[in-house]
Design a protein around this motif. Sequence first.
Motif, PDB file in Angstrom:
ATOM      1  N   GLU A 464      24.526  16.121 -27.785  1.00  0.00           N
ATOM      2  CA  GLU A 464      23.344  15.902 -28.628  1.00  0.00           C
ATOM      3  C   GLU A 464      22.076  15.708 -27.792  1.00  0.00           C
ATOM      4  O   GLU A 464      21.004  16.190 -28.160  1.00  0.00           O
ATOM      5  CB  GLU A 464      23.584  14.679 -29.518  1.00  0.00           C
ATOM      6  CG  GLU A 464      22.441  14.407 -30.496  1.00  0.00           C
ATOM      7  CD  GLU A 464      22.754  13.236 -31.420  1.00  0.00           C
ATOM      8  OE1 GLU A 464      21.865  12.876 -32.217  1.00  0.00           O
ATOM      9  OE2 GLU A 464      23.868  12.693 -31.334  1.00  0.00           O
ATOM     10  N   GLU A 465      22.222  15.026 -26.657  1.00  0.00           N
ATOM     11  CA  GLU A 465      21.028  14.780 -25.832  1.00  0.00           C
ATOM     12  C   GLU A 465      20.515  16.054 -25.150  1.00  0.00           C
ATOM     13  O   GLU A 465      19.421  16.082 -24.602  1.00  0.00           O
ATOM     14  CB  GLU A 465      21.324  13.714 -24.773  1.00  0.00           C
ATOM     15  CG  GLU A 465      22.397  14.086 -23.761  1.00  0.00           C
ATOM     16  CD  GLU A 465      23.811  13.743 -24.253  1.00  0.00           C
ATOM     17  OE1 GLU A 465      24.739  13.782 -23.426  1.00  0.00           O
ATOM     18  OE2 GLU A 465      23.950  13.414 -25.454  1.00  0.00           O
ATOM     19  N   GLU A 466      21.307  17.142 -25.166  1.00  0.00           N
ATOM     20  CA  GLU A 466      20.893  18.385 -24.532  1.00  0.00           C
ATOM     21  C   GLU A 466      20.274  19.373 -25.513  1.00  0.00           C
ATOM     22  O   GLU A 466      19.719  20.404 -25.093  1.00  0.00           O
ATOM     23  CB  GLU A 466      22.112  19.055 -23.857  1.00  0.00           C
ATOM     24  CG  GLU A 466      22.815  18.203 -22.832  1.00  0.00           C
ATOM     25  CD  GLU A 466      22.058  18.156 -21.520  1.00  0.00           C
ATOM     26  OE1 GLU A 466      21.154  18.967 -21.317  1.00  0.00           O
ATOM     27  OE2 GLU A 466      22.376  17.278 -20.689  1.00  0.00           O
ATOM     28  N   LEU A 467      20.357  19.071 -26.822  1.00  0.00           N
ATOM     29  CA  LEU A 467      19.940  20.051 -27.823  1.00  0.00           C
ATOM     30  C   LEU A 467      18.452  20.400 -27.712  1.00  0.00           C
ATOM     31  O   LEU A 467      18.050  21.548 -27.940  1.00  0.00           O
ATOM     32  CB  LEU A 467      20.248  19.528 -29.231  1.00  0.00           C
ATOM     33  CG  LEU A 467      21.727  19.475 -29.608  1.00  0.00           C
ATOM     34  CD1 LEU A 467      21.908  18.879 -31.011  1.00  0.00           C
ATOM     35  CD2 LEU A 467      22.341  20.869 -29.556  1.00  0.00           C
ATOM     36  N   GLU A 468      17.615  19.418 -27.385  1.00  0.00           N
ATOM     37  CA  GLU A 468      16.178  19.673 -27.319  1.00  0.00           C
ATOM     38  C   GLU A 468      15.779  20.445 -26.054  1.00  0.00           C
ATOM     39  O   GLU A 468      14.648  20.917 -25.958  1.00  0.00           O
ATOM     40  CB  GLU A 468      15.416  18.340 -27.351  1.00  0.00           C
ATOM     41  CG  GLU A 468      15.569  17.575 -28.656  1.00  0.00           C
ATOM     42  CD  GLU A 468      14.770  16.294 -28.656  1.00  0.00           C
ATOM     43  OE1 GLU A 468      14.160  15.996 -27.604  1.00  0.00           O
ATOM     44  OE2 GLU A 468      14.758  15.601 -29.682  1.00  0.00           O
ATOM     45  N   LYS A 469      16.703  20.588 -25.110  1.00  0.00           N
ATOM     46  CA  LYS A 469      16.361  21.219 -23.828  1.00  0.00           C
ATOM     47  C   LYS A 469      16.856  22.654 -23.706  1.00  0.00           C
ATOM     48  O   LYS A 469      16.437  23.371 -22.801  1.00  0.00           O
ATOM     49  CB  LYS A 469      16.954  20.405 -22.675  1.00  0.00           C
ATOM     50  CG  LYS A 469      16.574  18.925 -22.688  1.00  0.00           C
ATOM     51  CD  LYS A 469      17.306  18.182 -21.582  1.00  0.00           C
ATOM     52  CE  LYS A 469      17.027  16.687 -21.650  1.00  0.00           C
ATOM     53  NZ  LYS A 469      17.790  15.936 -20.604  1.00  0.00           N
ATOM     54  N   GLN A 496      13.786  32.282 -28.485  1.00  0.00           N
ATOM     55  CA  GLN A 496      12.829  31.445 -29.194  1.00  0.00           C
ATOM     56  C   GLN A 496      11.443  32.094 -29.233  1.00  0.00           C
ATOM     57  O   GLN A 496      10.771  32.095 -30.276  1.00  0.00           O
ATOM     58  CB  GLN A 496      12.754  30.075 -28.538  1.00  0.00           C
ATOM     59  CG  GLN A 496      11.872  29.084 -29.301  1.00  0.00           C
ATOM     60  CD  GLN A 496      11.774  27.754 -28.608  1.00  0.00           C
ATOM     61  OE1 GLN A 496      11.509  27.699 -27.408  1.00  0.00           O
ATOM     62  NE2 GLN A 496      11.996  26.677 -29.341  1.00  0.00           N
ATOM     63  N   SER A 507      16.862  27.320 -34.989  1.00  0.00           N
ATOM     64  CA  SER A 507      17.326  25.930 -34.879  1.00  0.00           C
ATOM     65  C   SER A 507      18.791  25.930 -34.480  1.00  0.00           C
ATOM     66  O   SER A 507      19.480  26.957 -34.558  1.00  0.00           O
ATOM     67  CB  SER A 507      17.127  25.181 -36.207  1.00  0.00           C
ATOM     68  OG  SER A 507      17.843  25.822 -37.254  1.00  0.00           O
ATOM     69  N   ASN A 509      22.531  23.392 -34.399  1.00  0.00           N
ATOM     70  CA  ASN A 509      23.334  22.197 -34.702  1.00  0.00           C
ATOM     71  C   ASN A 509      24.640  22.327 -33.937  1.00  0.00           C
ATOM     72  O   ASN A 509      25.215  23.426 -33.851  1.00  0.00           O
ATOM     73  CB  ASN A 509      23.633  22.091 -36.209  1.00  0.00           C
ATOM     74  CG  ASN A 509      22.381  21.777 -37.010  1.00  0.00           C
ATOM     75  OD1 ASN A 509      21.717  20.777 -36.778  1.00  0.00           O
ATOM     76  ND2 ASN A 509      22.042  22.654 -37.948  1.00  0.00           N
TER      77      ASN A 509
END
Length: 799
Positions: A464-469, A496, A507, A509
């Motif tokens: 989860e902590e890698e999703l924004e990167k 993107q 997006s 998930n």
Amino acid sequence: MALKQQHQSSQPDQTKPEKIDSWAEKAARWISHCGATKSALVLFVISLLVTCIGSLIIRYAIGAHIELEDLITAIVLTCTLAPMVFLVFSALVKQLEKSRQQMQVAVAEMERMREADVLLHQELQDNINRLNNEIEARQQVQLDREKVFAELENQMHNRTEKEEQALRYSILLRSIIDASPDLIYYRNEEGKFAGCNRVAEQMTGKTEEELMGLTPHQVYDEELARQVVMSDNEVLESNASITEELWLRFADGRRRYYEMRKVPFFDPKGNRLGLLAFGRDITERKQAADAVKKASKDKTAFIATISHELRTPLNGIVGLSRMLRDTQLNKEQFNWVSTIYASAITLGNIFNDIIDLDKIERDRLELQLKTVNLKEFSQELGSIIELLAADKGLVYKTHLIEPIPPFLEADGTRLRQILWNLLFNAVKFTQQGHVSLTIEATMPEDGVSLVTFKITDTGVGIPEEELEKIFAMYYQVDHPNHKSATGTGIGLAICQQMVSMMKGHISVNSVLGEGTSFTVEIPMEVSSQGIRTQQLMSGSLDILLVEDIQLNVMVAKALLEKLGQKVSVAMTGEDALEQVRNHHYDLILLDIQLPDMNGFEVASILCEEGLIKNTRVVALTANVIKTRQEYLDNGMDDVIAKPIKKSRVIEVFNKLFAENEPQAQKAALSEPVVAPDKQLHAALDMELLEMLLDTIGIDMMQNSLTVFEQMMPNYLELLQLSLSAKEKSEVCGHAHKIKGAAGSVGLAAVQKVANKIQQGDHPAWWQNVYDWVDELQQAYEHDLQKLKDWMASQDSDID
């Protein structure tokens, strides 16, 4: 009182002399009037008579006898002495009269002088009085002056303190200016140097005193002086600051690149005094920028070379492996060939990512919308992903959730690249289970449908902590579960950016250990019809073709005549106007960019003269910037883009001239267009070439290519010369001609690059035009041979 009585007593005595003086004056005046001789003669006669009479009286008185001798003696004596006496007396009286008159004149003059003395005395008295007044006034002024001097002394004391303070500030400011690493100077209204700092002295090799009063032509070389004076005049004419960059040569021979800022400066009353110039040495920055530019250019050249050199064998591997898969193979051989095929496709897509990354960095990535059938599109994409999934024992599924519009407008190449990256990553990071692609679309609103692509896998998942990167460039997830598969780290970042260009959204998930789901939403315009060929439903038309490029004329004229039309040609706007005035045409095909005037001006003149009431005007243009509505607003009935394609000509002719338009639209044959060889698709406009082959024949096409080969060296030479001279408008004009000529013979890549060059309003035009020209030269050299080979193959097929 005594003086008064004395004065009164003297008055009677003065009366007698006055009377005597009066008698004497009369006698003197008579003598003076009669003259000495006459007066002496008269006096002689009188004296003679007196003497005679006196002698007689005396003789008689004394009682003497009167003798004649006595009388004669008296007469003789009188006659002897009297004349001389009287003559002398007369002369003396005359002289005395003259002296008296002179005395009167002297007295009158003395009287006048006395009166003048009186006046002078009065004036002197007045002057004395005035001087006294002035003395008093001056004394008062002196008192006031002493008071003012006292105040001035006080002010001077204060001013001295301020001047000392100003001097300190001036010295400080001068020290700062001299210590500044920037170049600083200022010039007056006449353009002469009026001051500078130490850097300017070092640059010119002259001291500030030596520079004073010199002009730029006396300090710089002629070329630099001309450039400096030109920018100075711009500042002084506009009263606005400017910034320029230029090379300056120092007195010791060093050359440095400076960013110069020039501003006008004014006195407190608003009067302009001249201009100030501030220069900052940006040589290192310039060198760094040039190095970056060269590196970018070298990288682009490298990628272009790699693209040309690797795609040919890669496309051969893909084509041959695809052909081998359709032959009689055993299962093992089929698996080997399928692996080769899938690996080649994968390598091709990775290479596409690298090329697109370079384009994104240079802001040159463009979308090309075409009609796409999502069902066929997903089947084509799935056939390759299915092979990759099968190699790992995975199941690949495709779900299309109806209803989905059959035809949509999209950039199929970029969309395929986005979905390929996502599906390939899904297969790469999934060890067991399945990978699926789900496609659904909303009901169209205003002709636009929101299409959703959902890629789901049962792979390792993403923390989860890698999703924004994960969408960052070159980023790779740092997790033990991802060590089994590696990548370039650019695929998702490019995805993107491409989705953003399509005005969509992406997006993600994910659940670690369970799988990942990517969702891509892109709005797409619904296409009313697929790619179809049509039959010409209009009759023979009398057409005026207005076009200035001979090659375009040859192609367009051959195509129109092949369709049964009668064609006349005008090469200039004036020629077109003259022909329309002398002959009625059913249709005017009007090029917008003509040598003497643009097509809009021609259409405006025709409209003003009432020459096109029953004539249709269709614009021919290679300009992809303007919208169709802009041409309609300028009096055109429709637009046909260059290069002219048969399908578009038929579509426009049917629309404007077919008697039964609905039937004309429905009478088309829905033959699908066969995709050309992928190796040629990027370089050549296969649709146009096949249309030309069908309409004008291979001989006319080869003649057109010969004319094109003869024209292009001159076009390229003029383009390079205009670019060296930095004549932007001429560069765009030559690029426009190259674009039209290349489009007419089907050189799509050359046409595309020329189109970029002609768009002079591009915000980064100067930064990219040199790369574009190099790219144009390479595309021309490489693709011309491909076109010749294709024509040769078509000619041999006909034989």
